[in-house]
Design a protein around this motif. Sequence first.
Motif, mmCIF file in Angstrom:
data_model
loop_
_atom_site.group_PDB
_atom_site.id
_atom_site.type_symbol
_atom_site.label_atom_id
_atom_site.label_comp_id
_atom_site.label_asym_id
_atom_site.label_seq_id
_atom_site.Cartn_x
_atom_site.Cartn_y
_atom_site.Cartn_z
ATOM 1 N N LEU A 36 0.893 -1.204 0.100
ATOM 2 C CA LEU A 36 -0.055 0.081 0.048
ATOM 3 C C LEU A 36 0.729 1.289 -0.024
ATOM 4 O O LEU A 36 0.618 2.361 -0.876
ATOM 5 C CB LEU A 36 -0.969 -0.102 0.975
ATOM 6 C CG LEU A 36 -1.975 -1.197 1.141
ATOM 7 C CD1 LEU A 36 -2.664 -1.321 2.539
ATOM 8 C CD2 LEU A 36 -3.178 -0.643 -0.058
ATOM 9 N N CYS A 37 2.102 1.290 0.755
ATOM 10 C CA CYS A 37 2.856 2.370 0.763
ATOM 11 C C CYS A 37 3.268 2.611 -0.779
ATOM 12 O O CYS A 37 3.474 3.781 -1.279
ATOM 13 C CB CYS A 37 4.140 2.231 1.695
ATOM 14 S SG CYS A 37 3.649 2.612 3.456
ATOM 15 N N ILE A 38 3.934 1.796 -1.380
ATOM 16 C CA ILE A 38 4.196 1.577 -2.866
ATOM 17 C C ILE A 38 3.245 2.206 -3.789
ATOM 18 O O ILE A 38 3.545 3.347 -4.366
ATOM 19 C CB ILE A 38 4.882 0.471 -3.277
ATOM 20 C CG1 ILE A 38 6.022 -0.229 -2.623
ATOM 21 C CG2 ILE A 38 5.190 0.528 -4.901
ATOM 22 C CD1 ILE A 38 6.422 -1.636 -2.814
ATOM 23 N N LEU A 39 2.113 1.647 -3.686
ATOM 24 C CA LEU A 39 0.791 2.430 -4.524
ATOM 25 C C LEU A 39 0.528 3.825 -4.020
ATOM 26 O O LEU A 39 0.503 4.501 -5.094
ATOM 27 C CB LEU A 39 -0.508 1.672 -4.106
ATOM 28 C CG LEU A 39 -0.426 0.064 -4.694
ATOM 29 C CD1 LEU A 39 -1.634 -0.803 -4.180
ATOM 30 C CD2 LEU A 39 -0.237 0.269 -6.048
ATOM 31 N N LEU A 40 0.632 4.084 -2.917
ATOM 32 C CA LEU A 40 0.214 5.555 -2.304
ATOM 33 C C LEU A 40 1.401 6.415 -2.812
ATOM 34 O O LEU A 40 1.351 7.503 -3.368
ATOM 35 C CB LEU A 40 -0.001 5.725 -0.955
ATOM 36 C CG LEU A 40 -1.181 5.054 -0.446
ATOM 37 C CD1 LEU A 40 -1.413 4.998 1.059
ATOM 38 C CD2 LEU A 40 -2.389 5.815 -0.864
#
Length: 149
Positions: A36-40
């Motif tokens: 999720l951090c990568i996507l955000l």
Amino acid sequence: MRVNEIKTTALKLLEDNAYGFYKRKIIAHMFEAETLCILLAHKRSLNEEYAAIIGLLHDLSIAIDCNDFGHASRSSMLAKKMLSEHGGFTEEEINLITTAIANHSTKEVVQDPYSECIKDADVLAHVMNQDVLDGIKKERAEKAARELL
């Protein structure tokens, strides 16, 4: 890639120092938060490697201490030790990563972009696990989810 080396180190730390429920839960959560951090980070034009490392390490102390009280600060200290021992990170990179980790529990305060990234990824990961959120955590999760659509 440095993130893969840090992931391996974190998993070894958990294998050697964590047990049972906390260990299983944190390993699943760290991979969810990393993704999720990568996507955000991608959506927000942030460095995806830093975001991934922050996601991986943000709750590390919970499994080792079997306690979530004050875990953001303890996880930040573990991350600083791990990144320093790795040797491939500058002081500036270590400070950026450990600051975001230390800040991730203060969901009600808006801080630097990496702190905001992990806060939003963290609440989204909890939503994925069907945890009940309210107040600011629910608002963060809804806003971040809309951002990823």
